[in-house]
Scaffold this motif. Structure first.
Motif, short mmCIF file in Angstrom:
data_model
loop_
_atom_site.label_atom_id
_atom_site.label_comp_id
_atom_site.label_asym_id
_atom_site.label_seq_id
_atom_site.Cartn_x
_atom_site.Cartn_y
_atom_site.Cartn_z
N GLY A 74 0.82 -1.21 0.00
CA GLY A 74 0.00 0.00 0.00
C GLY A 74 0.86 1.26 0.00
N GLY A 75 1.90 1.27 0.81
CA GLY A 75 2.82 2.40 0.84
C GLY A 75 3.59 2.55 -0.47
N LEU A 76 3.98 1.40 -1.05
CA LEU A 76 4.68 1.44 -2.34
C LEU A 76 3.75 1.95 -3.42
CD1 LEU A 76 7.28 0.76 -3.86
CD2 LEU A 76 6.32 -1.50 -4.29
N ALA A 77 2.48 1.56 -3.38
CA ALA A 77 1.50 2.04 -4.36
C ALA A 77 1.33 3.55 -4.26
CB ALA A 77 0.17 1.33 -4.17
N ALA A 78 1.31 4.08 -3.04
CA ALA A 78 1.18 5.54 -2.87
C ALA A 78 2.42 6.26 -3.40
CB ALA A 78 0.96 5.87 -1.40
N LEU A 79 3.61 5.71 -3.14
CA LEU A 79 4.84 6.31 -3.67
C LEU A 79 4.85 6.28 -5.19
CD1 LEU A 79 7.64 4.90 -1.32
CD2 LEU A 79 6.91 7.27 -1.55
N ALA A 80 4.44 5.15 -5.76
CA ALA A 80 4.42 5.03 -7.23
C ALA A 80 3.39 5.98 -7.82
CB ALA A 80 4.11 3.59 -7.61
N ALA A 81 2.22 6.11 -7.17
CA ALA A 81 1.18 7.00 -7.68
C ALA A 81 1.64 8.46 -7.68
CB ALA A 81 -0.09 6.84 -6.85
N SER A 82 2.44 8.82 -6.70
CA SER A 82 2.94 10.20 -6.66
C SER A 82 3.91 10.49 -7.81
CB SER A 82 3.61 10.50 -5.32
OG SER A 82 4.81 9.76 -5.20
N ARG A 83 4.41 9.43 -8.44
CA ARG A 83 5.31 9.57 -9.59
C ARG A 83 4.60 9.27 -10.91
NH1 ARG A 83 7.77 8.73 -5.11
NH2 ARG A 83 9.96 9.19 -4.75
#
Length: 164
Positions: A135-144
């Motif tokens: 979930g945290g990785l998905a949020a980081l990826a979405a910000s990019r």
């Protein structure tokens, strides 16, 4: 860029992964100094380490440095996010360079890379997102501007840039 990302499928655990055991980490940290010279020699003889530094060193990804040891044992969510963000940025940059080189190849030669070969896609290993979870990785990826492929294996999360 937004932080919205497609939600994970029901039943998929997206939270932080379990911590590695202190005994296992100590064992890896202590024993790595015995097999590391062999691994470096193997990479050198194999040709994957160049003297000019252009090749990607294989041994460095297996080394448990003191800072990574501290992160694995006592890392906060912010430290894990910074660690995962660096790995994500590195993976995205390498993938975009690969796609750019294929586009250049398409301009020069008759054979053309098509479709799936030109879709930017990279993977992030679990050791980089253990403390923040998928979930945290998905949020980081979405910000990019990228998204997690929820159907991929959890040991290596697949990240792709959606076609617009």
């Amino acid at each position: 860029m937004s932080n919205w990302h497609p939600p994970a499928p029901p039943g998929l655990r997206t939270g932080p992964l379990p911590q590695r055991s202190a005994f296992g980490l100590r064992l890896q940290f202590g024993l790595q100094w015995f097999w590391l010279p062999i691994r470096v020699l193997w990479d050198f003889l194999d040709g994957s380490v160049a003297l000019d530094g252009t090749a990607e060193p294989g041994a460095s990804k297996f080394v448990l440095t003191p800072s990574r040891y501290r992160l694995e044992r006592h890392g906060t969510r912010e430290e894990w996010e910074a660690w995962a963000a660096r790995a994500l940025d590195r993976g995205i940059e390498q993938e975009l360079a690969r796609v750019r080189s294929r586009l250049e190849h398409n301009k020069k030669y008759r054979y053309k890379y098509k479709g799936k070969d030109l879709m930017p896609r990279t993977s992030i290993r679990r050791r980089y997102y253990r403390g923040i979870g998928l979930g945290g990785l998905a949020a980081l990826a979405a910000s990019r501007g990228w998204q997690v492929d929820w159907s991929s294996d959890l040991a290596e999360a697949q990240i792709f840039r959606p076609q617009t």
